[in-house]
Design a protein around this motif. Structure first.
Motif, PDB file in Angstrom:
ATOM      1  N   GLY A  53      13.543  10.196   5.050  1.00  0.00           N
ATOM      2  CA  GLY A  53      13.066  10.572   3.854  1.00  0.00           C
ATOM      3  C   GLY A  53      13.988  11.582   2.782  1.00  0.00           C
ATOM      4  N   GLU A  54      15.202  11.565   3.256  1.00  0.00           N
ATOM      5  CA  GLU A  54      16.046  12.757   2.888  1.00  0.00           C
ATOM      6  C   GLU A  54      16.910  11.846   1.776  1.00  0.00           C
ATOM      7  OE1 GLU A  54      14.805  15.494   3.141  1.00  0.00           O
ATOM      8  OE2 GLU A  54      14.268  15.819   5.344  1.00  0.00           O
ATOM      9  N   ILE A  55      17.235  10.562   1.922  1.00  0.00           N
ATOM     10  CA  ILE A  55      18.065   9.853   1.101  1.00  0.00           C
ATOM     11  C   ILE A  55      17.429   8.981   0.113  1.00  0.00           C
ATOM     12  CG2 ILE A  55      20.184   8.115   1.437  1.00  0.00           C
ATOM     13  CD1 ILE A  55      20.249  11.171   2.768  1.00  0.00           C
ATOM     14  N   GLY A  56      17.802   9.101  -1.223  1.00  0.00           N
ATOM     15  CA  GLY A  56      17.253   8.404  -2.233  1.00  0.00           C
ATOM     16  C   GLY A  56      17.331   6.756  -2.228  1.00  0.00           C
ATOM     17  N   ALA A  57      18.111   6.203  -1.330  1.00  0.00           N
ATOM     18  CA  ALA A  57      18.019   4.795  -1.182  1.00  0.00           C
ATOM     19  C   ALA A  57      17.013   4.330  -0.233  1.00  0.00           C
ATOM     20  CB  ALA A  57      19.709   4.302  -0.748  1.00  0.00           C
ATOM     21  N   TYR A  58      16.438   5.732   0.661  1.00  0.00           N
ATOM     22  CA  TYR A  58      15.663   5.139   1.718  1.00  0.00           C
ATOM     23  C   TYR A  58      14.501   5.588   1.226  1.00  0.00           C
ATOM     24  CZ  TYR A  58      19.196   3.542   5.135  1.00  0.00           C
ATOM     25  OH  TYR A  58      20.150   2.903   5.738  1.00  0.00           O
ATOM     26  N   GLY A  59      14.111   6.144  -0.040  1.00  0.00           N
ATOM     27  CA  GLY A  59      12.766   6.714  -0.371  1.00  0.00           C
ATOM     28  C   GLY A  59      12.584   8.242  -0.170  1.00  0.00           C
ATOM     29  N   GLY A  99       0.951  -1.158  -0.051  1.00  0.00           N
ATOM     30  CA  GLY A  99       0.084  -0.087  -0.011  1.00  0.00           C
ATOM     31  C   GLY A  99       0.884   1.541   0.041  1.00  0.00           C
ATOM     32  N   LEU A 100       2.031   1.061   0.766  1.00  0.00           N
ATOM     33  CA  LEU A 100       2.777   2.386   0.770  1.00  0.00           C
ATOM     34  C   LEU A 100       3.489   2.658  -0.556  1.00  0.00           C
ATOM     35  CD1 LEU A 100       4.388   2.074   4.480  1.00  0.00           C
ATOM     36  CD2 LEU A 100       2.621   3.968   3.442  1.00  0.00           C
ATOM     37  N   ALA A 101       4.028   1.582  -1.073  1.00  0.00           N
ATOM     38  CA  ALA A 101       4.697   1.642  -2.365  1.00  0.00           C
ATOM     39  C   ALA A 101       5.832   2.757  -2.369  1.00  0.00           C
ATOM     40  CB  ALA A 101       3.751   1.890  -3.644  1.00  0.00           C
ATOM     41  N   VAL A 102       6.581   2.778  -1.295  1.00  0.00           N
ATOM     42  CA  VAL A 102       7.529   3.651  -1.346  1.00  0.00           C
ATOM     43  C   VAL A 102       8.848   3.151  -2.084  1.00  0.00           C
ATOM     44  CG1 VAL A 102       9.028   4.870   0.313  1.00  0.00           C
ATOM     45  CG2 VAL A 102       6.846   4.497   0.874  1.00  0.00           C
ATOM     46  N   ALA A 103       9.078   3.842  -3.319  1.00  0.00           N
ATOM     47  CA  ALA A 103      10.207   3.091  -4.071  1.00  0.00           C
ATOM     48  C   ALA A 103      11.496   3.278  -3.253  1.00  0.00           C
ATOM     49  CB  ALA A 103      10.128   4.015  -5.526  1.00  0.00           C
ATOM     50  N   GLY A 104      12.128   2.064  -3.361  1.00  0.00           N
ATOM     51  CA  GLY A 104      13.393   1.916  -2.892  1.00  0.00           C
ATOM     52  C   GLY A 104      13.366   2.173  -1.243  1.00  0.00           C
ATOM     53  N   SER A 105      12.628   2.150  -0.463  1.00  0.00           N
ATOM     54  CA  SER A 105      12.468   2.330   0.779  1.00  0.00           C
ATOM     55  C   SER A 105      13.099   1.162   1.704  1.00  0.00           C
ATOM     56  CB  SER A 105      11.085   2.834   1.517  1.00  0.00           C
ATOM     57  OG  SER A 105      10.273   1.660   1.464  1.00  0.00           O
ATOM     58  N   GLY A 106      13.040   0.178   1.134  1.00  0.00           N
ATOM     59  CA  GLY A 106      13.443  -1.001   1.907  1.00  0.00           C
ATOM     60  C   GLY A 106      12.659  -1.458   3.149  1.00  0.00           C
ATOM     61  N   PRO A 134      22.900  10.754  -5.263  1.00  0.00           N
ATOM     62  CA  PRO A 134      23.325   9.867  -5.999  1.00  0.00           C
ATOM     63  C   PRO A 134      24.621   9.220  -5.500  1.00  0.00           C
ATOM     64  CG  PRO A 134      23.876  11.800  -7.084  1.00  0.00           C
ATOM     65  CD  PRO A 134      22.931  12.224  -5.667  1.00  0.00           C
ATOM     66  N   ARG A 135      25.355   9.998  -4.591  1.00  0.00           N
ATOM     67  CA  ARG A 135      26.831   9.166  -4.059  1.00  0.00           C
ATOM     68  C   ARG A 135      26.228   8.381  -3.045  1.00  0.00           C
ATOM     69  NH1 ARG A 135      31.584  10.605  -6.259  1.00  0.00           N
ATOM     70  NH2 ARG A 135      31.857   8.262  -5.551  1.00  0.00           N
ATOM     71  N   ILE A 136      25.581   8.850  -2.093  1.00  0.00           N
ATOM     72  CA  ILE A 136      25.082   7.827  -1.112  1.00  0.00           C
ATOM     73  C   ILE A 136      24.276   6.750  -1.271  1.00  0.00           C
ATOM     74  CG2 ILE A 136      23.689   7.803   1.285  1.00  0.00           C
ATOM     75  CD1 ILE A 136      24.355  10.935   1.414  1.00  0.00           C
ATOM     76  N   ASP A 137      23.466   6.925  -2.293  1.00  0.00           N
ATOM     77  CA  ASP A 137      22.789   5.861  -2.939  1.00  0.00           C
ATOM     78  C   ASP A 137      23.544   4.698  -3.643  1.00  0.00           C
ATOM     79  OD1 ASP A 137      20.602   7.446  -2.200  1.00  0.00           O
ATOM     80  OD2 ASP A 137      20.225   8.064  -4.351  1.00  0.00           O
ATOM     81  N   ARG A 138      24.517   5.130  -4.332  1.00  0.00           N
ATOM     82  CA  ARG A 138      25.790   4.368  -4.763  1.00  0.00           C
ATOM     83  C   ARG A 138      26.116   3.387  -3.652  1.00  0.00           C
ATOM     84  NH1 ARG A 138      30.518   6.572  -8.343  1.00  0.00           N
ATOM     85  NH2 ARG A 138      28.548   7.804  -9.058  1.00  0.00           N
ATOM     86  N   LEU A 139      26.448   4.406  -2.671  1.00  0.00           N
ATOM     87  CA  LEU A 139      27.351   3.642  -1.542  1.00  0.00           C
ATOM     88  C   LEU A 139      26.459   2.480  -1.035  1.00  0.00           C
ATOM     89  CD1 LEU A 139      29.904   3.716   0.307  1.00  0.00           C
ATOM     90  CD2 LEU A 139      28.539   5.200   1.828  1.00  0.00           C
ATOM     91  N   ARG A 198      12.721  21.892   8.527  1.00  0.00           N
ATOM     92  CA  ARG A 198      12.207  20.788   8.992  1.00  0.00           C
ATOM     93  C   ARG A 198      12.348  19.388   7.903  1.00  0.00           C
ATOM     94  NH1 ARG A 198       7.037  19.363  12.573  1.00  0.00           N
ATOM     95  NH2 ARG A 198       8.431  20.111  13.928  1.00  0.00           N
ATOM     96  N   GLY A 199      12.981  18.772   8.394  1.00  0.00           N
ATOM     97  CA  GLY A 199      13.083  17.583   7.388  1.00  0.00           C
ATOM     98  C   GLY A 199      11.954  16.467   7.451  1.00  0.00           C
ATOM     99  N   SER A 200      12.431  15.112   6.816  1.00  0.00           N
ATOM    100  CA  SER A 200      11.409  14.250   6.535  1.00  0.00           C
ATOM    101  C   SER A 200      11.931  13.014   7.142  1.00  0.00           C
ATOM    102  CB  SER A 200      11.205  13.916   5.048  1.00  0.00           C
ATOM    103  OG  SER A 200      10.421  12.762   5.032  1.00  0.00           O
ATOM    104  N   PRO A 201      11.150  12.245   8.252  1.00  0.00           N
ATOM    105  CA  PRO A 201      11.288  10.977   8.700  1.00  0.00           C
ATOM    106  C   PRO A 201      11.022   9.921   7.833  1.00  0.00           C
ATOM    107  CG  PRO A 201       9.303  11.868   9.843  1.00  0.00           C
ATOM    108  CD  PRO A 201      10.013  12.908   8.822  1.00  0.00           C
ATOM    109  N   GLY A 202      10.465  10.327   6.715  1.00  0.00           N
ATOM    110  CA  GLY A 202       9.964   9.170   5.803  1.00  0.00           C
ATOM    111  C   GLY A 202       8.943   8.519   6.416  1.00  0.00           C
ATOM    112  N   PRO A 203       8.750   7.036   6.341  1.00  0.00           N
ATOM    113  CA  PRO A 203       7.570   6.473   7.021  1.00  0.00           C
ATOM    114  C   PRO A 203       7.336   6.625   8.449  1.00  0.00           C
ATOM    115  CG  PRO A 203       9.315   4.684   6.589  1.00  0.00           C
ATOM    116  CD  PRO A 203       9.850   6.163   6.193  1.00  0.00           C
ATOM    117  N   TRP A 204       8.096   7.033   9.204  1.00  0.00           N
ATOM    118  CA  TRP A 204       8.288   7.082  10.773  1.00  0.00           C
ATOM    119  C   TRP A 204       7.603   8.319  11.000  1.00  0.00           C
ATOM    120  CZ3 TRP A 204       9.326   2.048  10.792  1.00  0.00           C
ATOM    121  CH2 TRP A 204      10.265   1.754   9.959  1.00  0.00           C
TER     122      TRP A 204
END
Length: 486
Positions: free
Chosen positions: A58-64, A18-25, A72-77, A305-311
């Motif tokens: 919610g700020e990092i691509g690899a985490y959605g 349901g969330l369908a958060v791309a790449g959130s793991g 891109p560099r953190i995501d590649r890491l 204010r940043g984003s905690p993603g799904p939390w």
């Protein structure tokens, strides 16, 4: 064994779909564990630890990422190592750094939101220095009291070199407001072991934009010197972004379309790339254990204010959004690439894990160490983390249990969904199943009262160890001598 019923695991699958958060793991990694990594090569690895400040999921691509492809560099890491989806920290800056550096819950060290730790504590840098490592810190220290010319500066706790700020980034605002007039002006400092540290330029809103890139450049020079000297090194880069005031480098202002926060994220990612590119250029990629983690969850103050993603929640709270942060670990040839996991890991595990990687007895034996060695888990030699619980103490009411995680359960002793300087007037005991309720919205303690007893016992067992090894009192002066003179 994890007692979570199978129905909740099925509920998670529905929730993730349901969330369908791309790449959130967000889901547990269900792939079979990879084959064990090859045995370590001869010689201890270099260690590079990059610690971002107040960065939510919610700020990092690899985490959605909610702001687009800014990292891109953190995501590649993350693709090159293991992405930890249940990495836990203490809820605020100073206590987080104390736990990371010592492998001990901050409550043991005497560190609070307002005070650092004593020189009696043994840091990762001190331990590695004893094994012949060169050590350096460039960035934010925030562990040593009011002024680095006094005690408890980095060069007194294992670092050969220090450049950066002794405290935190919000001091750039009053420094600018005061027109750079002392007293009370914050400065960038530089220090070397055996020498008194010296003030450099004021830390104001201009230098706040430049400090992280300068830290990365100095870190690269440090690596170059030690590779040439064939000396293993520990490079600690505690970045200042995204702590408020979240001001990006001047050349990136307006480049992302996501405001100051988005531009600052892009700058942070660029600085990570500066370090990673240097590691490749120096030919030490396979011989360097790299961590990129965040000390706390998303920045809470507006307009940054940043984003905690799904939390739910932000730093300075015990909510998942305050303590569950991004963390990526890479060690080519040892840690298999491309894995994600939501097994419990805590920042106190970093010290024992590095000790195993180095192959030395680094941990002090005269005090409790709360961290556990996670290297076999990271390397794929065991399926599950070596940890099944996380304790969270209130950073303002010293010694008071605040919350705890045990497997998929989360118990709050004083539920407080938003950061606040004051504890709740009417503390609420709340229990959540994070597997089916990741946002901590539905209290299930009445249906599962037995979990409260389990968590109560976790805290009781922890406090029992403080009988033989009392916690260091907050604000204890140096030289500190523990009871019994240990």
């Amino acid at each position: 064994m994890n007692p979570t019923p199978r129905r909740l695991r099925l509920a998670l699958a529905v929730l993730v779909a349901g969330l369908a958060v791309a790449g959130s793991g967000f889901a547990r990694d269900r792939r079979p564990p990879p084959a064990p990594a090859p045995a370590p090569r001869a010689g201890p690895p270099n260690v590079v630890f990059m610690l971002a400040d107040n960065v939510g999921w919610g700020e990092i691509g690899a985490y959605g990422s909610v702001r687009g492809p800014l990292t891109p560099r953190i995501d590649r890491l993350a693709d090159e190592g293991i992405r930890l989806d249940n990495f836990n920290t203490e809820p605020s800056c100073t206590v987080s750094r104390a736990s990371l550096m010592t492998g001990r819950y901050a409550v043991r060290t005497g560190a609070t939101q307002a005070s650092g730790m004593t020189l009696w504590e043994v840091t990762i840098a001190e331990a590695l220095k004893g094994e012949g490592y060169a050590t350096a810190l460039y960035g934010k220290w925030h562990l040593g009291g009011d002024h680095p010319e006094g005690h408890r500066e980095p060069t007194d706790q294992g670092f050969d070199e220090f450049w950066g700020i002794p405290r935190t980034s919000n001091e750039a605002q009053p420094t600018t407001a005061q027109g750079l007039i002392e007293p009370g002006t914050s400065f960038l400092w530089e220090g070397k072991v055996g020498e008194p540290s010296r003030q450099l330029e004021p830390y104001d809103m201009d230098s706040r934009r430049r400090i992280d890139h300068e830290s990365a450049v100095r870190g690269v020079a440090f690596m170059e010197r030690n590779v040439a000297a064939e000396t293993p090194f520990f490079l600690y880069l505690p970045m200042t972004q995204l702590h408020f005031p979240t001001l990006p480098p001047t050349d990136l202002v307006g480049t992302t379309g996501a405001g100051d926060l988005g531009d600052a994220i892009a700058g942070m990612d660029r600085d990570v790339g500066v370090v990673l590119d240097a590691i490749d250029r120096l030919g030490i990629r396979d011989d360097t254990l790299v961590f990129w983690c965040a000390d706390n969850g998303a920045e809470a103050r507006r307009p940054w204010r940043g984003s905690p993603g799904p939390w739910s929640g932000f730093y300075n709270s015990a909510m998942e959004g305050g303590i569950r942060t991004p963390c990526i670990v890479r060690w080519p040839g040892h840690i298999p690439a491309g894995r994600t996991t939501d097994e419990l890991v805590h920042e106190i595990d970093v010290f024992p894990t590095i000790a195993h990687a180095v192959g030395a007895d680094l941990l002090p034996h005269d005090r409790p160490i709360d961290g556990v060695d996670q290297l076999p888990f990271l390397m794929g030699e065991q399926e599950h983390s070596s940890r099944d619980s996380v304790l969270i103490y209130n950073m303002r009411k010293v010694g008071q249990p605040w919350a705890a995680k045990w497997h998929d359960w989360k118990l709050h002793y004083a539920f407080q969904p938003e950061p606040s300087r004051d504890p709740p007037a009417d503390p609420q005991l709340r229990l959540f199943d994070l597997r089916s309720d990741p946002r901590e919205e539905f209290d299930v303690k009445d249906a599962n009262p037995w979990v409260v007893g389990v968590v109560d016992q976790l805290f009781a067992d922890f406090e029992a160890t403080a009988v033989a090894h009392p916690h260091v009192p907050p604000g204890a002066p140096d030289p500190y001598v523990p009871p019994g003179g240990r």
